[in-house]
Design an enzyme around this catalytic site. Structure first.
Site, PDB file in Angstrom:
ATOM      1  N   CYS A  96       5.436   1.873  -2.410  1.00 45.45           N
ATOM      2  CA  CYS A  96       5.718   1.513  -1.350  1.00 45.45           C
ATOM      3  C   CYS A  96       6.323   0.516  -1.338  1.00 45.45           C
ATOM      4  CB  CYS A  96       5.215   2.453   0.156  1.00 45.45           C
ATOM      5  SG  CYS A  96       5.280   3.966  -0.064  1.00 45.45           S
ATOM      6  N   CYS A 118       0.476   2.853   0.511  1.00 50.58           N
ATOM      7  CA  CYS A 118       1.406   3.304  -0.402  1.00 50.58           C
ATOM      8  C   CYS A 118       1.134   1.705  -1.190  1.00 50.58           C
ATOM      9  CB  CYS A 118       2.044   3.712   0.103  1.00 50.58           C
ATOM     10  SG  CYS A 118       3.475   4.355  -2.028  1.00 50.58           S
TER      11      CYS A 118
END
Length: 106
Positions: A32, A29
């Site tokens: 993230c 991600c």
């Protein structure tokens, strides 16, 4: 900042008297990874009064399922085994701090 597996999650998020902010994330991600430095600063800022930890949903998918995590990153605030609130895709350190302060009444 701690990296939670199932055992550590149960010990801290479910049993700790101290509030625990858990970042549900995954290495693939990109967002993230971009928000991670802000989360590190939050951990430093609240050291001693708030536990900040990460859960890699690829390694511990059952925690994501139990928590109803559908989008990452999702930050969930726990205290004494209760979910106090969650924020999905925070945009900045300031947004994370505001979430913590509003949720905990600090």
């Amino acid at each position: 900042m701690k990296e939670f597996n199932l055992e550590l999650f149960n010990k801290y998020a479910l049993e700790s008297e101290q509030p625990v902010l858990v970042d549900f994330w995954a290495p693939w991600c990109g967002y993230c990874r971009r928000i991670a430095p802000a989360l590190e600063k939050v951990a430093e800022q609240y050291e001693g009064s708030l536990v900040v930890a990460k859960v890699n949903i690829d390694e511990v998918p059952e925690l994501a399922r139990q928590g109803g995590i559908e989008v990452i990153p999702t930050l969930v605030l726990f205290q004494k085994g209760k979910t106090l609130g969650k924020i999905v895709g925070p945009g900045s350190k300031g947004e994370i701090v505001q979430f913590i302060q509003q949720t905990l009444g600090w």
